[in-house]
Design a protein around this motif. Structure first.
Motif, PDB file in Angstrom:
ATOM      1  N   LYS A 174       0.814  -1.211   0.000  1.00  0.00           N
ATOM      2  CA  LYS A 174       0.000   0.000   0.000  1.00  0.00           C
ATOM      3  C   LYS A 174       0.854   1.270   0.000  1.00  0.00           C
ATOM      4  O   LYS A 174       0.338   2.372   0.133  1.00  0.00           O
ATOM      5  N   PHE A 175       2.147   1.096  -0.156  1.00  0.00           N
ATOM      6  CA  PHE A 175       3.069   2.227  -0.102  1.00  0.00           C
ATOM      7  C   PHE A 175       2.822   3.190  -1.253  1.00  0.00           C
ATOM      8  O   PHE A 175       2.620   2.798  -2.393  1.00  0.00           O
ATOM      9  N   LYS A 176       2.848   4.499  -0.939  1.00  0.00           N
ATOM     10  CA  LYS A 176       2.745   5.544  -1.944  1.00  0.00           C
ATOM     11  C   LYS A 176       3.937   6.478  -1.793  1.00  0.00           C
ATOM     12  O   LYS A 176       4.195   6.995  -0.707  1.00  0.00           O
ATOM     13  N   ALA A 177       4.647   6.686  -2.870  1.00  0.00           N
ATOM     14  CA  ALA A 177       5.820   7.557  -2.828  1.00  0.00           C
ATOM     15  C   ALA A 177       5.388   9.002  -2.610  1.00  0.00           C
ATOM     16  O   ALA A 177       4.396   9.445  -3.183  1.00  0.00           O
ATOM     17  N   PRO A 178       6.114   9.734  -1.780  1.00  0.00           N
ATOM     18  CA  PRO A 178       5.797  11.150  -1.593  1.00  0.00           C
ATOM     19  C   PRO A 178       6.132  11.955  -2.837  1.00  0.00           C
ATOM     20  O   PRO A 178       7.057  11.600  -3.579  1.00  0.00           O
ATOM     21  N   PHE A 179       5.381  13.010  -3.073  1.00  0.00           N
ATOM     22  CA  PHE A 179       5.696  13.888  -4.194  1.00  0.00           C
ATOM     23  C   PHE A 179       6.687  14.941  -3.711  1.00  0.00           C
ATOM     24  O   PHE A 179       6.377  15.745  -2.830  1.00  0.00           O
ATOM     25  N   ILE A 180       7.883  14.923  -4.275  1.00  0.00           N
ATOM     26  CA  ILE A 180       8.905  15.902  -3.921  1.00  0.00           C
ATOM     27  C   ILE A 180       9.433  16.496  -5.221  1.00  0.00           C
ATOM     28  O   ILE A 180      10.123  15.810  -5.980  1.00  0.00           O
ATOM     29  N   PRO A 181       9.136  17.750  -5.494  1.00  0.00           N
ATOM     30  CA  PRO A 181       9.612  18.368  -6.741  1.00  0.00           C
ATOM     31  C   PRO A 181      11.133  18.376  -6.806  1.00  0.00           C
ATOM     32  O   PRO A 181      11.821  18.454  -5.783  1.00  0.00           O
ATOM     33  N   LYS A 182      11.644  18.303  -8.028  1.00  0.00           N
ATOM     34  CA  LYS A 182      13.097  18.304  -8.217  1.00  0.00           C
ATOM     35  C   LYS A 182      13.737  19.536  -7.595  1.00  0.00           C
ATOM     36  O   LYS A 182      14.825  19.456  -7.010  1.00  0.00           O
ATOM     37  N   ARG A 203      12.899  21.172  -4.963  1.00  0.00           N
ATOM     38  CA  ARG A 203      13.050  21.025  -3.510  1.00  0.00           C
ATOM     39  C   ARG A 203      14.181  20.062  -3.178  1.00  0.00           C
ATOM     40  O   ARG A 203      14.927  20.269  -2.221  1.00  0.00           O
ATOM     41  N   ILE A 204      14.310  19.005  -3.954  1.00  0.00           N
ATOM     42  CA  ILE A 204      15.417  18.062  -3.753  1.00  0.00           C
ATOM     43  C   ILE A 204      16.744  18.788  -3.879  1.00  0.00           C
ATOM     44  O   ILE A 204      17.646  18.631  -3.045  1.00  0.00           O
ATOM     45  N   TRP A 205      16.871  19.607  -4.904  1.00  0.00           N
ATOM     46  CA  TRP A 205      18.098  20.367  -5.110  1.00  0.00           C
ATOM     47  C   TRP A 205      18.340  21.326  -3.949  1.00  0.00           C
ATOM     48  O   TRP A 205      19.472  21.472  -3.481  1.00  0.00           O
ATOM     49  N   GLN A 206      17.296  21.987  -3.489  1.00  0.00           N
ATOM     50  CA  GLN A 206      17.430  22.920  -2.372  1.00  0.00           C
ATOM     51  C   GLN A 206      17.934  22.218  -1.112  1.00  0.00           C
ATOM     52  O   GLN A 206      18.787  22.739  -0.387  1.00  0.00           O
ATOM     53  N   GLU A 207      17.400  21.035  -0.859  1.00  0.00           N
ATOM     54  CA  GLU A 207      17.812  20.283   0.326  1.00  0.00           C
ATOM     55  C   GLU A 207      19.282  19.869   0.224  1.00  0.00           C
ATOM     56  O   GLU A 207      20.036  19.946   1.198  1.00  0.00           O
ATOM     57  N   ALA A 208      19.699  19.434  -0.956  1.00  0.00           N
ATOM     58  CA  ALA A 208      21.097  19.038  -1.146  1.00  0.00           C
ATOM     59  C   ALA A 208      22.025  20.242  -1.008  1.00  0.00           C
ATOM     60  O   ALA A 208      23.075  20.161  -0.349  1.00  0.00           O
ATOM     61  N   ASP A 209      21.644  21.365  -1.609  1.00  0.00           N
ATOM     62  CA  ASP A 209      22.463  22.576  -1.525  1.00  0.00           C
ATOM     63  C   ASP A 209      22.536  23.079  -0.083  1.00  0.00           C
ATOM     64  O   ASP A 209      23.597  23.527   0.379  1.00  0.00           O
ATOM     65  N   ARG A 210      21.425  23.026   0.612  1.00  0.00           N
ATOM     66  CA  ARG A 210      21.393  23.482   2.003  1.00  0.00           C
ATOM     67  C   ARG A 210      22.315  22.644   2.874  1.00  0.00           C
ATOM     68  O   ARG A 210      23.089  23.178   3.684  1.00  0.00           O
ATOM     69  N   LEU A 211      22.255  21.333   2.689  1.00  0.00           N
ATOM     70  CA  LEU A 211      23.085  20.452   3.490  1.00  0.00           C
ATOM     71  C   LEU A 211      24.566  20.685   3.216  1.00  0.00           C
ATOM     72  O   LEU A 211      25.378  20.775   4.141  1.00  0.00           O
ATOM     73  N   TYR A 249      18.535   9.466  -5.641  1.00  0.00           N
ATOM     74  CA  TYR A 249      19.590   9.559  -6.663  1.00  0.00           C
ATOM     75  C   TYR A 249      19.804  11.016  -7.057  1.00  0.00           C
ATOM     76  O   TYR A 249      20.948  11.482  -7.173  1.00  0.00           O
ATOM     77  N   GLU A 250      18.724  11.734  -7.283  1.00  0.00           N
ATOM     78  CA  GLU A 250      18.825  13.135  -7.668  1.00  0.00           C
ATOM     79  C   GLU A 250      19.476  13.957  -6.553  1.00  0.00           C
ATOM     80  O   GLU A 250      20.289  14.848  -6.812  1.00  0.00           O
ATOM     81  N   PHE A 251      19.134  13.644  -5.320  1.00  0.00           N
ATOM     82  CA  PHE A 251      19.749  14.322  -4.166  1.00  0.00           C
ATOM     83  C   PHE A 251      21.256  14.066  -4.146  1.00  0.00           C
ATOM     84  O   PHE A 251      22.047  14.998  -3.976  1.00  0.00           O
ATOM     85  N   ALA A 252      21.640  12.816  -4.303  1.00  0.00           N
ATOM     86  CA  ALA A 252      23.063  12.461  -4.240  1.00  0.00           C
ATOM     87  C   ALA A 252      23.855  13.155  -5.335  1.00  0.00           C
ATOM     88  O   ALA A 252      24.951  13.669  -5.100  1.00  0.00           O
ATOM     89  N   GLY A 253      23.309  13.179  -6.554  1.00  0.00           N
ATOM     90  CA  GLY A 253      23.996  13.825  -7.655  1.00  0.00           C
ATOM     91  C   GLY A 253      24.200  15.304  -7.409  1.00  0.00           C
ATOM     92  O   GLY A 253      25.285  15.850  -7.633  1.00  0.00           O
ATOM     93  N   ARG A 254      23.174  15.970  -6.921  1.00  0.00           N
ATOM     94  CA  ARG A 254      23.273  17.402  -6.656  1.00  0.00           C
ATOM     95  C   ARG A 254      24.210  17.682  -5.474  1.00  0.00           C
ATOM     96  O   ARG A 254      24.940  18.677  -5.480  1.00  0.00           O
TER      97      ARG A 254
END
Length: 211
Positions: free
Chosen positions: A6-14, A16-24, A138-143
């Motif tokens: 019943k798992f549903k993947a969360p919607f996370i725009p690209k 936001r992913i980039w922002q999180e990686a840059d912030r970290l 994967y997108e997070f790691a690349g960024r």
């Protein structure tokens, strides 16, 4: 979540992913130089235990695994000990950091005592849903490992080098030229040429314009 079907993947725009990686990356000294010191970032800045496990790849066909306690990243011992596999290990750890930041609610709500139990659970999640979760990490790691501005700076001389080598028609020589360029950029970031090629496309640097 008890039923992985019943798992549903969360919607996370690209974006936001980039922002999180840059912030970290910006928030910790380990992210301020290249290659990003991702193992130090995981262990010393984020407090994650990196635990080498013998035969992880052979047994479960994975390089790394974030455990549900959100404190431990299991990594294949062979990859951990081999300098030849350094780039793969670095990306794997960055990938699991991505899960720990983007998917805390998913991982934190589960408790499994062994890697096998945890792997069996996530393996039962529908492929389409878990595919999105993996793409996000994967997108997070690349960024995280390939910041956009240094990538742009490294791209320009690599393009000139490719032109000197005879690559001038980017569309006709698309993959060959991209591989030539990515191979020359990759060591600066401590990642594979494949990762660089994907980042060049993601950051809309490829194919070159105005060259």
């Amino acid at each position: 979540m008890n039923d992985p079907r019943k798992f549903k993947a969360p919607f996370i725009p690209k974006e936001r992913i980039w922002q999180e990686a840059d912030r970290l990356r910006a928030a910790h000294p380990a992210g301020h130089k290249l290659p990003v010191q991702v193992l130090d970032l995981a262990e010393f800045d984020l407090g994650l235990d990196i635990i080498p496990v013998a035969g992880l790849r052979e047994q479960l066909d994975i390089e790394s695994l974030l455990m549900g306690d959100l404190h431990s990243i299991l990594v294949d011992k062979h990859a951990f000990m081999s300098s030849r596999l350094e780039y793969r290990l670095r990306f794997s750890v960055a990938h699991e950091i991505g899960h720990s930041i983007l998917h805390r609610d998913i991982y934190g709500g589960l408790r499994h005592s062994t890697a096998k139990e945890w792997f069996d659970f996530i393996s039962a999640i529908p492929d389409a849903e878990y595919g999105w979760v993996e793409w996000q990490a994967y997108e997070f790691a690349g960024r995280l490992l390939v910041p956009p501005e240094p990538l742009k700076k490294a791209f320009e001389p690599a393009v000139k080098s490719a032109q000197s080598a005879g690559y001038t028609d980017w569309q006709a020589a698309d993959e060959a030229a991209l591989d030539y360029i990515a191979t020359r950029i990759a060591p600066k970031f401590g990642v594979s040429a494949e990762v660089i090629a994907k980042r060049l496309r993601a950051e809309k640097l490829w194919p070159p314009t105005g060259q």
